[in-house]
Design an enzyme around this catalytic site. Sequence first.
Site, PDB file in Angstrom:
ATOM      1  N   GLU A 169      -1.388  -9.834  19.231  1.00 21.37           N
ATOM      2  CA  GLU A 169      -0.634  -9.403  18.041  1.00 21.37           C
ATOM      3  C   GLU A 169      -1.357  -9.903  16.808  1.00 21.37           C
ATOM      4  OE1 GLU A 169       1.792  -7.410  17.622  1.00 21.37           O
ATOM      5  OE2 GLU A 169       2.239  -7.097  19.735  1.00 21.37           O
ATOM      6  N   GLU A 174       5.795  -7.415  22.780  1.00 23.30           N
ATOM      7  CA  GLU A 174       6.460  -8.706  22.984  1.00 23.30           C
ATOM      8  C   GLU A 174       7.969  -8.522  22.803  1.00 23.30           C
ATOM      9  OE1 GLU A 174       4.327 -12.366  22.161  1.00 23.30           O
ATOM     10  OE2 GLU A 174       3.658 -11.376  20.336  1.00 23.30           O
ATOM     11  N   CYS A 228       3.408 -11.513   9.059  1.00 27.62           N
ATOM     12  CA  CYS A 228       2.547 -10.380   9.435  1.00 27.62           C
ATOM     13  C   CYS A 228       3.201  -9.062   9.066  1.00 27.62           C
ATOM     14  CB  CYS A 228       2.258 -10.437  10.927  1.00 27.62           C
ATOM     15  SG  CYS A 228       3.742 -10.613  11.914  1.00 27.62           S
ATOM     16  N   ASN A 286       2.355 -19.437  11.133  1.00 25.09           N
ATOM     17  CA  ASN A 286       3.391 -18.980  10.196  1.00 25.09           C
ATOM     18  C   ASN A 286       4.804 -18.947  10.775  1.00 25.09           C
ATOM     19  OD1 ASN A 286       2.646 -16.717  11.744  1.00 25.09           O
ATOM     20  ND2 ASN A 286       3.381 -15.330  10.158  1.00 25.09           N
TER      21      ASN A 286
HETATM   22  P1  NAD Z   1      -5.877 -17.371  13.397  1.00 22.75           P
HETATM   23  O1  NAD Z   1      -6.433 -16.150  14.038  1.00 22.75           O
HETATM   24  O2  NAD Z   1      -6.741 -18.143  12.503  1.00 22.75           O
HETATM   25  O3  NAD Z   1      -5.375 -18.401  14.515  1.00 22.75           O
HETATM   26  C1  NAD Z   1      -4.412 -18.030  15.480  1.00 22.75           C
HETATM   27  C2  NAD Z   1      -4.566 -18.961  16.675  1.00 22.75           C
HETATM   28  O4  NAD Z   1      -5.818 -18.670  17.318  1.00 22.75           O
HETATM   29  C3  NAD Z   1      -4.622 -20.447  16.322  1.00 22.75           C
HETATM   30  O5  NAD Z   1      -3.941 -21.193  17.286  1.00 22.75           O
HETATM   31  C4  NAD Z   1      -6.108 -20.725  16.360  1.00 22.75           C
HETATM   32  O6  NAD Z   1      -6.404 -22.083  16.596  1.00 22.75           O
HETATM   33  C5  NAD Z   1      -6.547 -19.860  17.508  1.00 22.75           C
HETATM   34  N1  NAD Z   1      -7.978 -19.519  17.543  1.00 22.75           N
HETATM   35  C6  NAD Z   1      -8.865 -19.511  16.514  1.00 22.75           C
HETATM   36  N2  NAD Z   1     -10.094 -19.172  16.967  1.00 22.75           N
HETATM   37  C7  NAD Z   1      -9.982 -18.959  18.297  1.00 22.75           C
HETATM   38  C8  NAD Z   1     -10.898 -18.571  19.320  1.00 22.75           C
HETATM   39  N3  NAD Z   1     -12.186 -18.348  19.059  1.00 22.75           N
HETATM   40  N4  NAD Z   1     -10.437 -18.434  20.576  1.00 22.75           N
HETATM   41  C9  NAD Z   1      -9.136 -18.634  20.863  1.00 22.75           C
HETATM   42  N5  NAD Z   1      -8.221 -19.021  19.937  1.00 22.75           N
HETATM   43  C10 NAD Z   1      -8.646 -19.170  18.672  1.00 22.75           C
HETATM   44  O7  NAD Z   1      -4.521 -16.921  12.655  1.00 22.75           O
HETATM   45  P2  NAD Z   1      -3.585 -17.817  11.718  1.00 22.75           P
HETATM   46  O8  NAD Z   1      -4.273 -18.001  10.403  1.00 22.75           O
HETATM   47  O9  NAD Z   1      -3.088 -19.026  12.448  1.00 22.75           O
HETATM   48  O10 NAD Z   1      -2.313 -16.849  11.534  1.00 22.75           O
HETATM   49  C11 NAD Z   1      -2.206 -15.885  10.565  1.00 22.75           C
HETATM   50  C12 NAD Z   1      -2.454 -14.516  11.144  1.00 22.75           C
HETATM   51  O11 NAD Z   1      -1.522 -14.271  12.193  1.00 22.75           O
HETATM   52  C13 NAD Z   1      -2.229 -13.384  10.161  1.00 22.75           C
HETATM   53  O12 NAD Z   1      -3.274 -12.451  10.274  1.00 22.75           O
HETATM   54  C14 NAD Z   1      -0.920 -12.766  10.607  1.00 22.75           C
HETATM   55  O13 NAD Z   1      -0.763 -11.409  10.262  1.00 22.75           O
HETATM   56  C15 NAD Z   1      -0.990 -12.958  12.071  1.00 22.75           C
HETATM   57  N6  NAD Z   1       0.334 -12.879  12.680  1.00 22.75           N
HETATM   58  C16 NAD Z   1       0.628 -11.786  13.448  1.00 22.75           C
HETATM   59  C17 NAD Z   1       1.888 -11.663  14.024  1.00 22.75           C
HETATM   60  C18 NAD Z   1       2.222 -10.486  14.892  1.00 22.75           C
HETATM   61  O14 NAD Z   1       3.105 -10.614  15.733  1.00 22.75           O
HETATM   62  N7  NAD Z   1       1.564  -9.345  14.730  1.00 22.75           N
HETATM   63  C19 NAD Z   1       2.844 -12.658  13.826  1.00 22.75           C
HETATM   64  C20 NAD Z   1       2.513 -13.755  13.029  1.00 22.75           C
HETATM   65  C21 NAD Z   1       1.247 -13.863  12.487  1.00 22.75           C
END
Ligand code: NAD
Length: 485
Positions: free
Chosen positions: A247, A458, A281, A149
């Site tokens: 995060e 962060e 998020c 995102n």
């Molecule tokens: P996601 O958890 O599906 O993926 C995040 C990353 O993790 C991707 O690069 C993905 O390929 C990787 N990943 C997936 N499975 C993994 C595993 N088993 N081991 C290691 N890495 C793995 O999340 P998304 O759909 O890409 O992003 C959306 C989410 O991110 C939402 O829940 C949002 O709230 C959160 N987000 C949080 C923040 C914050 O700073 N708190 C900021 C932006 C987005």
Amino acid sequence: MELLNHIDGRWVPSTGEGMTDVNPSDVTDVLGEYGAATEDVAQSAVAAAAAAFPAWSQSSVQQRFDVLDRAGSLILERRQELGRLLAREEGKTVGEATAEATRAGQIFKFFAGEALRGGGELLPSVREGLDVEILRRPVGVIALITPWNFPIAIPAWKVAPALAFGNTVVLKPAELVPACAVELVRILEESGLPSGVLNLVLGSGAVVGDALVRSPSVSAVSFTGSDVTGRGVAAACAAAGKRVQVEMGGKNPLVVLDDADLTVAVEAAVNGAFFSTGQRCTASSRLIVTAGIHDRFVDAVQRRLATLTIGHALEAATDIGPVVDRRQLDKDLEYLVTAAQEGGEVLGGDRVDRPTDGFFMSPALVLSTTNEMRINQEEVFGPVASVIRVENYDEALTVANDTRFGLSAGICSTSLAAVTHFKRHAEAGMVMVNAPTAGVDYHVPFGGSKASSYGPREQGSYAREFFTTVKTVYVNPGQIDQQSP
Ligand code: NAD
């Protein structure tokens, strides 16, 4: 265009499953294709980062400053072009995307300075004749795993501090947004970063993300993404004794009290809930509104939503771009069906046809909800917000805190007493007063409480906590020959 991994200064293909990088505003527009990295590719990226660590961790702070400062300048010079790429790849509007690119440039500039302000302390010892030095040292090879995102800002806010403090890196961006990560790595290469210091692997989380987390040569993992994945990453790191920073999601409340300025509250709600297509998020997904302003607020939000243009992210008139992909769009629409079944009144939230084939939907406002409903307990991550009517401030605060998440919380009110109480008692890592719950500066700490975050904050000077390790050194200066070479 073929998108490639970057390992030890070379751009290399991978033979894994074929992946296509598609514009969510127009699925006929393909940004690139790539073979998903295999576990072997991930391991070679880790090996390159480990080999580069001794030299980079000993590099002068001037060298690190120069690389990061140059990268910041290049990003800022190219912000329009990067903004267009980002809007094409992720679907936020070109204005939002250009602002994100600008922020990435500013982050590199900030952390260039942090390299010089590396830290450390000199304290007197309680024991006669001794000094105590507290040194900040690099951690080692750090795996950075990022979501889709914020395709340039989140990689930037992890890569920049990692490099500033002398660590080497393997970056794994989300599968949907590899092109922005490739551009970022190119810029760092052009800025003079030595080979192997920053490596890039493009592929699935389950394969390469997991391989990075489990690699014995990776000393630390900084992850941003969903809470389910994040908890798994944190558990795997804890079991292996790795440093970890995770995060995750939010279910952020925006409280609107009777004494709020209506215009301010409506702008905060609409911006916080729906801009960037609600895919933040920190999005204001629960609007908790006291009875005396509820009807006026809902009317005004609906009127404001009617003015927004939904469309292709690259069109200047667009206020709300598409949802990132079909899977996320289906998820958003399913949540609205569930909300209606649980008694919510859904306004908007329709599929929208545009001249191009993209994942467009109108913003959805769900009225008459209670906090127990799924729409108020689970993160939707789309242009969807619900309204919860409450009697007074006390009930508003109770509802705001009644969630397992704790990322951001906002309040719109002109009462000093209410605002002061909310700042102290909102269970969130970030609190916004008369402002959207989303939107944090690049020089201040970012992160949440409860299920939203795990590990040190962060960004800003707080990033040092994660990206350095502390060494305590005792020196008996009286025993040192001051004349020796
Ligand atoms: P996601 O958890 O599906 O993926 C995040 C990353 O993790 C991707 O690069 C993905 O390929 C990787 N990943 C997936 N499975 C993994 C595993 N088993 N081991 C290691 N890495 C793995 O999340 P998304 O759909 O890409 O992003 C959306 C989410 O991110 C939402 O829940 C949002 O709230 C959160 N987000 C949080 C923040 C914050 O700073 N708190 C900021 C932006 C987005």
